[in-house]
Design an enzyme around this catalytic site. Sequence first.
Site, PDB file in Angstrom:
ATOM      1  N   ASN A 225     -14.875  14.194 -28.320  1.00 23.46           N
ATOM      2  CA  ASN A 225     -14.532  13.901 -27.063  1.00 23.46           C
ATOM      3  C   ASN A 225     -14.958  13.300 -26.336  1.00 23.46           C
ATOM      4  O   ASN A 225     -16.405  13.082 -26.026  1.00 23.46           O
ATOM      5  CB  ASN A 225     -12.847  13.889 -26.191  1.00 23.46           C
ATOM      6  CG  ASN A 225     -12.280  13.117 -26.173  1.00 23.46           C
ATOM      7  OD1 ASN A 225     -12.643  11.660 -25.994  1.00 23.46           O
ATOM      8  ND2 ASN A 225     -10.795  13.261 -26.648  1.00 23.46           N
TER       9      ASN A 225
ATOM     10  N   HIS B 257     -33.227  28.682 -15.987  1.00 22.46           N
ATOM     11  CA  HIS B 257     -33.910  29.252 -15.269  1.00 22.46           C
ATOM     12  C   HIS B 257     -34.695  30.275 -14.945  1.00 22.46           C
ATOM     13  O   HIS B 257     -33.340  30.980 -14.115  1.00 22.46           O
ATOM     14  CB  HIS B 257     -34.561  27.443 -14.403  1.00 22.46           C
ATOM     15  CG  HIS B 257     -33.800  26.880 -14.618  1.00 22.46           C
ATOM     16  ND1 HIS B 257     -35.407  26.108 -15.440  1.00 22.46           N
ATOM     17  CD2 HIS B 257     -33.214  25.341 -14.336  1.00 22.46           C
ATOM     18  CE1 HIS B 257     -34.716  24.523 -15.830  1.00 22.46           C
ATOM     19  NE2 HIS B 257     -33.443  24.573 -15.748  1.00 22.46           N
TER      20      HIS B 257
ATOM     21  N   ALA C 279      -8.681  24.635 -21.516  1.00 21.07           N
ATOM     22  CA  ALA C 279      -9.244  23.234 -20.208  1.00 21.07           C
ATOM     23  C   ALA C 279      -9.728  24.506 -19.213  1.00 21.07           C
ATOM     24  O   ALA C 279      -9.118  25.574 -18.933  1.00 21.07           O
ATOM     25  CB  ALA C 279      -8.351  22.580 -20.415  1.00 21.07           C
TER      26      ALA C 279
ATOM     27  N   LYS D   9     -19.549  35.116 -21.979  1.00 20.52           N
ATOM     28  CA  LYS D   9     -20.343  36.162 -23.659  1.00 20.52           C
ATOM     29  C   LYS D   9     -19.142  35.530 -24.375  1.00 20.52           C
ATOM     30  O   LYS D   9     -18.509  34.757 -24.518  1.00 20.52           O
ATOM     31  CB  LYS D   9     -19.220  36.923 -22.030  1.00 20.52           C
ATOM     32  CG  LYS D   9     -18.051  37.621 -22.498  1.00 20.52           C
ATOM     33  CD  LYS D   9     -18.028  38.781 -22.188  1.00 20.52           C
ATOM     34  CE  LYS D   9     -16.140  39.417 -21.522  1.00 20.52           C
ATOM     35  NZ  LYS D   9     -15.878  40.263 -21.443  1.00 20.52           N
TER      36      LYS D   9
ATOM     37  N   ARG E 140      -4.963  35.863 -25.885  1.00 22.03           N
ATOM     38  CA  ARG E 140      -3.889  36.323 -27.067  1.00 22.03           C
ATOM     39  C   ARG E 140      -4.774  36.192 -28.577  1.00 22.03           C
ATOM     40  O   ARG E 140      -5.775  35.322 -28.741  1.00 22.03           O
ATOM     41  CB  ARG E 140      -2.571  36.114 -27.034  1.00 22.03           C
ATOM     42  CG  ARG E 140      -2.334  35.045 -27.458  1.00 22.03           C
ATOM     43  CD  ARG E 140      -1.247  34.145 -27.280  1.00 22.03           C
ATOM     44  NE  ARG E 140      -1.265  32.620 -26.942  1.00 22.03           N
ATOM     45  CZ  ARG E 140      -0.692  32.155 -28.522  1.00 22.03           C
ATOM     46  NH1 ARG E 140      -0.971  32.420 -29.081  1.00 22.03           N
ATOM     47  NH2 ARG E 140      -0.575  30.614 -28.257  1.00 22.03           N
TER      48      ARG E 140
END
Length: 204
Positions: free
Chosen positions: A86, A116, A161, A167, A184
């Site tokens: 999108n 960096h 969202a 990780k 879940r």
Amino acid sequence: MTVPQRVLDLMHSPGVYFCGDPEMDQAQREQLDLLYDINQTRQSDPKRRELLSRFFAETGDGLYIESPLHANWGCSTHWGSGCYANFNLTLVDDGEIFIGDHTLIGPNVTLVTTGHPIRPDLRERYAQFSEPIHIGRNVWIGANVTVLPGVTIGDNTVIGACSLVTKDIPASVVAIGQPARVLREINDHDRDYYWRDRRIPAGI
């Protein structure tokens, strides 16, 4: 894609490297000019597909990307088939990004392969490092998500969202939060309901 192999090898190698190489600068300018051309085309323009193929490392069949698109390079990003992105996708793709078939990416998503060093003197010399991002097949990444360097997201997973993915996230789960955590597993309830108590119509 015409970025010199030496430039790609430098960006994709592990460890710290320094920007400012003249050949790298020239190659990036050419890629950014190509990106500008992509963002000026209509979705219906046949030239758009050809430009996307030149810009990215790989473009699977049926790739659809809304404009505007933002990217450092493009040539480090590999798209599978049937993918959709999108508005306002941002690819910080000095390092490689791999996106699996049928993955959906919401608006204002940022995929960041590059960072960096914390050490100030190295940053003054434009030092950086890049670690690849791997996004599996049939993943849905919700609006305003940021994925950081070195992350792998497993097949069929949903990232909620506004999440910050720092990780690895396993396959077939819903993950959300800052930082993102597994909420879940995808389960039998999801087979019958598409959102909250809204049942999926029979036969689809």
